[in-house]
Design a protein around this motif. Structure first.
Motif, mmCIF file in Angstrom:
data_model
loop_
_atom_site.group_PDB
_atom_site.id
_atom_site.type_symbol
_atom_site.label_atom_id
_atom_site.label_comp_id
_atom_site.label_asym_id
_atom_site.label_seq_id
_atom_site.Cartn_x
_atom_site.Cartn_y
_atom_site.Cartn_z
ATOM 1 N N SER A 1 -3.499 -8.337 2.268
ATOM 2 C CA SER A 1 -2.737 -9.448 2.830
ATOM 3 C C SER A 1 -2.772 -10.622 1.849
ATOM 4 C CB SER A 1 -3.340 -9.863 4.170
ATOM 5 O OG SER A 1 -2.627 -10.945 4.729
ATOM 6 N N PHE A 2 -1.593 -11.121 1.482
ATOM 7 C CA PHE A 2 -1.545 -12.143 0.427
ATOM 8 C C PHE A 2 -1.306 -13.552 0.967
ATOM 9 C CE2 PHE A 2 2.510 -9.709 0.479
ATOM 10 C CZ PHE A 2 3.376 -10.688 0.956
ATOM 11 N N ARG A 3 -1.287 -13.706 2.284
ATOM 12 C CA ARG A 3 -1.227 -15.059 2.865
ATOM 13 C C ARG A 3 -2.164 -15.093 4.073
ATOM 14 N NH1 ARG A 3 4.277 -16.796 5.219
ATOM 15 N NH2 ARG A 3 3.270 -16.163 7.142
ATOM 16 N N GLU A 4 -3.426 -14.795 3.806
ATOM 17 C CA GLU A 4 -4.403 -14.604 4.875
ATOM 18 C C GLU A 4 -5.439 -15.727 4.844
ATOM 19 O OE1 GLU A 4 -5.436 -12.660 8.207
ATOM 20 O OE2 GLU A 4 -3.892 -11.925 6.828
ATOM 21 N N PRO A 5 -5.506 -16.549 5.899
ATOM 22 C CA PRO A 5 -6.523 -17.611 5.902
ATOM 23 C C PRO A 5 -7.935 -17.077 6.008
ATOM 24 C CG PRO A 5 -5.356 -17.536 8.008
ATOM 25 C CD PRO A 5 -4.621 -16.624 7.075
ATOM 26 N N PRO B 1 5.360 -8.035 -6.641
ATOM 27 C CA PRO B 1 5.261 -6.835 -5.801
ATOM 28 C C PRO B 1 5.031 -5.558 -6.610
ATOM 29 C CG PRO B 1 6.997 -8.253 -4.972
ATOM 30 C CD PRO B 1 6.532 -8.869 -6.266
ATOM 31 N N GLU B 2 5.714 -5.425 -7.734
ATOM 32 C CA GLU B 2 5.565 -4.210 -8.531
ATOM 33 C C GLU B 2 4.157 -4.112 -9.121
ATOM 34 O OE1 GLU B 2 7.601 -1.904 -12.359
ATOM 35 O OE2 GLU B 2 8.466 -3.776 -11.608
ATOM 36 N N ALA B 3 3.684 -5.214 -9.708
ATOM 37 C CA ALA B 3 2.351 -5.190 -10.313
ATOM 38 C C ALA B 3 1.265 -5.045 -9.251
ATOM 39 C CB ALA B 3 2.132 -6.461 -11.127
ATOM 40 N N TYR B 4 1.491 -5.653 -8.089
ATOM 41 C CA TYR B 4 0.500 -5.596 -7.009
ATOM 42 C C TYR B 4 0.330 -4.159 -6.519
ATOM 43 C CZ TYR B 4 -2.102 -7.800 -3.137
ATOM 44 O OH TYR B 4 -3.081 -8.229 -2.261
ATOM 45 N N ALA B 5 1.456 -3.470 -6.311
ATOM 46 C CA ALA B 5 1.386 -2.064 -5.893
ATOM 47 C C ALA B 5 0.668 -1.227 -6.945
ATOM 48 C CB ALA B 5 2.791 -1.521 -5.648
ATOM 49 N N VAL C 1 0.845 -1.206 0.000
ATOM 50 C CA VAL C 1 0.000 0.000 0.000
ATOM 51 C C VAL C 1 0.877 1.252 0.000
ATOM 52 C CG1 VAL C 1 -1.967 1.147 1.062
ATOM 53 C CG2 VAL C 1 -1.681 -1.310 1.357
ATOM 54 N N VAL C 2 1.971 1.227 0.759
ATOM 55 C CA VAL C 2 2.898 2.367 0.765
ATOM 56 C C VAL C 2 3.446 2.601 -0.640
ATOM 57 C CG1 VAL C 2 5.133 3.197 1.620
ATOM 58 C CG2 VAL C 2 3.506 2.103 3.199
ATOM 59 N N ARG C 3 3.815 1.522 -1.316
ATOM 60 C CA ARG C 3 4.331 1.659 -2.682
ATOM 61 C C ARG C 3 3.243 2.169 -3.625
ATOM 62 N NH1 ARG C 3 7.634 -4.108 -2.523
ATOM 63 N NH2 ARG C 3 9.512 -3.289 -1.489
ATOM 64 N N ALA C 4 1.998 1.782 -3.378
ATOM 65 C CA ALA C 4 0.891 2.294 -4.192
ATOM 66 C C ALA C 4 0.747 3.795 -4.021
ATOM 67 C CB ALA C 4 -0.408 1.589 -3.802
ATOM 68 N N MET C 5 0.987 4.296 -2.807
ATOM 69 C CA MET C 5 0.864 5.735 -2.563
ATOM 70 C C MET C 5 1.832 6.534 -3.443
ATOM 71 S SD MET C 5 -1.524 6.231 -0.295
ATOM 72 C CE MET C 5 -1.151 7.875 0.318
ATOM 73 N N GLU C 6 2.996 5.966 -3.734
ATOM 74 C CA GLU C 6 3.977 6.667 -4.583
ATOM 75 C C GLU C 6 3.435 6.855 -5.996
ATOM 76 O OE1 GLU C 6 7.254 7.135 -7.381
ATOM 77 O OE2 GLU C 6 6.108 5.269 -7.142
ATOM 78 N N SER D 1 -4.290 1.666 -8.645
ATOM 79 C CA SER D 1 -5.417 1.838 -9.576
ATOM 80 C C SER D 1 -6.748 1.726 -8.846
ATOM 81 C CB SER D 1 -5.333 0.792 -10.690
ATOM 82 O OG SER D 1 -4.182 0.985 -11.487
ATOM 83 N N ALA D 2 -6.835 0.769 -7.903
ATOM 84 C CA ALA D 2 -8.075 0.599 -7.134
ATOM 85 C C ALA D 2 -8.346 1.822 -6.265
ATOM 86 C CB ALA D 2 -7.982 -0.666 -6.277
ATOM 87 N N LEU D 3 -7.305 2.339 -5.632
ATOM 88 C CA LEU D 3 -7.472 3.536 -4.799
ATOM 89 C C LEU D 3 -7.875 4.740 -5.648
ATOM 90 C CD1 LEU D 3 -4.405 3.147 -2.404
ATOM 91 C CD2 LEU D 3 -6.812 2.883 -1.798
ATOM 92 N N ARG D 4 -7.270 4.885 -6.798
ATOM 93 C CA ARG D 4 -7.605 5.993 -7.689
ATOM 94 C C ARG D 4 -9.074 5.889 -8.118
ATOM 95 N NH1 ARG D 4 -4.467 9.392 -10.655
ATOM 96 N NH2 ARG D 4 -2.589 8.172 -10.132
ATOM 97 N N HIS D 5 -9.493 4.670 -8.441
ATOM 98 C CA HIS D 5 -10.870 4.441 -8.872
ATOM 99 C C HIS D 5 -11.861 4.851 -7.785
ATOM 100 C CE1 HIS D 5 -14.210 2.847 -10.963
ATOM 101 N NE2 HIS D 5 -14.224 1.621 -10.444
#
Length: 408
Positions: free
Chosen positions: A301-305, A345-349, A236-241, A354-358
């Motif tokens: 979270s990408f390893r969340e039960p 990681p790069e594509a995920y950020a 999420v921090v990387r997405a903010m950039e 994009s989701a936040l912008r939307h």
């Protein structure tokens, strides 16, 4: 219906598995003739007092088991002692002529503990089981700092194939419950009689409706979770950039752990530290205030039960951004949030950005998803409804048992 429930730790004043087990037991005790077998931890309120409508049998939890909470939560070192107590008590109870319609091992949630219930001719249910998710390969290098005992999860798949006690636990169960459908894939090497997805989480009620701001380009984003790499805060921090052109989008993090310092450094490096607040560990009341005062809950979270924080956010009517993986992929639907593929990681950020912008540019969608989140937990998540659904499942399991007996 006479129901026997076992779980090593059940406590209304605790957190995690012990609290969830208490909520299940309390809800069931209102509806069935319930017997509960559990440990009693020193210094905690008597479980008999906590569950006045159930018959409660406890044994003192070994003092050494509670000295290292994280290790105890992850590895359950006192499980063999608890299982031995359960076996001895059940043998004596059957000799006395006691009978139960069905038995249920509620906890541990991890799928690595052979059950004492397998020794008795009583239909039994295990779960909801969770865990056993691996870390996606592109994220493993950054998640390599995980403690050794968390990396021992890699042995689970081997044990599902070769551990005779664990395999007999699952093959002998009348039904295995998983916190999400992915658990059935995790147990694919074990021939199960029946599998049902049942989320272990629940809520007592939803929070009051809050009127949130609707200005275009403004978005108060919240992340709540332990400070470990797999919770997705760094993403999420990387997405903010990638949202430098949208200064009205801000991020608040609530949680402590080794990952927080790394995320702070990442925010400084990327030039977004002025739009990211790291609160660390905060009281429960503060977390509730954060849900009320933010616009979107971003928990990739990408390893969340499962993800208890998802239900917390949904009961406040927050739209959710999360991973299309594990428990979140099942908890969140298209009416309550946005689910993102976990790739690199790069594509995920980039996808998070994009989701936040939307959502920042579509207040009406935020409102729709927030209402969908609230409706979903009202429909599925209230404890009394979850208990009723579990009783329906018990009845269905017993009907299956009768049909099988008639065929034999």
């Amino acid at each position: 219906m006479k129901v026997l429930v076992i779980a090593p730790n059940i406590d209304a004043k605790d957190v995690g598995e012990a609290f969830v087990a208490y909520k299940w037991a309390a809800a069931l005790s209102e509806r069935v003739d319930l017997t509960v077998l559990a440990f009693q931890r020193a210094g905690r309120e008597d479980l008999k007092t906590q569950l006045p409508k159930a018959r409660v049998i406890t044994w003192p939890e070994p003092a050494w088991a509670g000295r290292h909470e994280r290790l105890n939560a992850m590895m359950k070192p006192a499980w063999p002692a608890f299982a031995s107590h359960v076996r001895d008590w059940m043998r004596a109870a059957l000799v006395r002529g006691e009978r139960f319609d069905i038995s249920h091992q509620l906890m541990p949630q991890a799928a690595r503990y052979a059950s004492p219930l397998r020794h008795f001719d009583i239909p039994y249910v295990i779960g909801p089981l969770g865990g056993a998710l691996d870390t996606p390969a592109p994220f493993r290098e950054e998640a390599a700092s995980a403690p050794l005992f968390t990396r021992l999860r890699a042995l689970d798949r081997y044990r599902f194939r070769h551990d005779p006690w664990l395999r007999s636990t699952y093959t002998g169960a009348a039904c295995i419950l998983g916190v999400a459908p992915y658990v059935q894939d995790v147990l694919q090497d074990v021939p199960l009689r029946r599998f049902e997805p049942v989320l272990e989480l629940g809520i007592d009620n939803v929070a009051p409706v809050v009127r949130r701001q609707t200005k275009l380009g403004r978005l108060k984003v919240l992340h709540v979770g332990r400070g470990v790499r797999t919770k997705g805060l760094r993403d999420v921090v990387r997405a903010m950039e990638r949202l430098q052109d949208m200064p009205g989008v801000t991020l608040t993090s609530a949680g402590a752990g080794e990952e927080i310092a790394l995320c702070k450094a990442e925010a400084e490096r990327l030039g977004v530290a002025d739009r990211v607040s790291f609160l660390g560990k905060v009281p429960r009341e503060t977390v509730e205030d954060l849900y009320r005062t933010h616009d979107v809950f971003c928990f990739p979270s990408f390893r969340e039960p499962a993800g208890g924080v998802l239900y917390e956010a949904m009961r406040h009517g927050l739209p959710v951004i999360t991973a299309r993986r594990g428990g979140p992929a099942w908890i969140i639907d298209d009416q309550s949030g946005l689910r993102l593929p976990v790739t690199t990681p790069e594509a995920y950020a980039g996808d998070i950005a994009s989701a936040l912008r939307h959502l920042a540019n579509d207040p009406f969608l935020r409102q729709q998803l927030g209402q969908g989140a609230r409706d979903k937990v009202l429909r599925e998540g209230l404890w009394h409804k979850k208990a009723e659904s579990l009783l329906d499942l018990y009845s269905s399991v017993l009907a299956d048992q009768k049909k099988t007996a008639l065929l034999l």
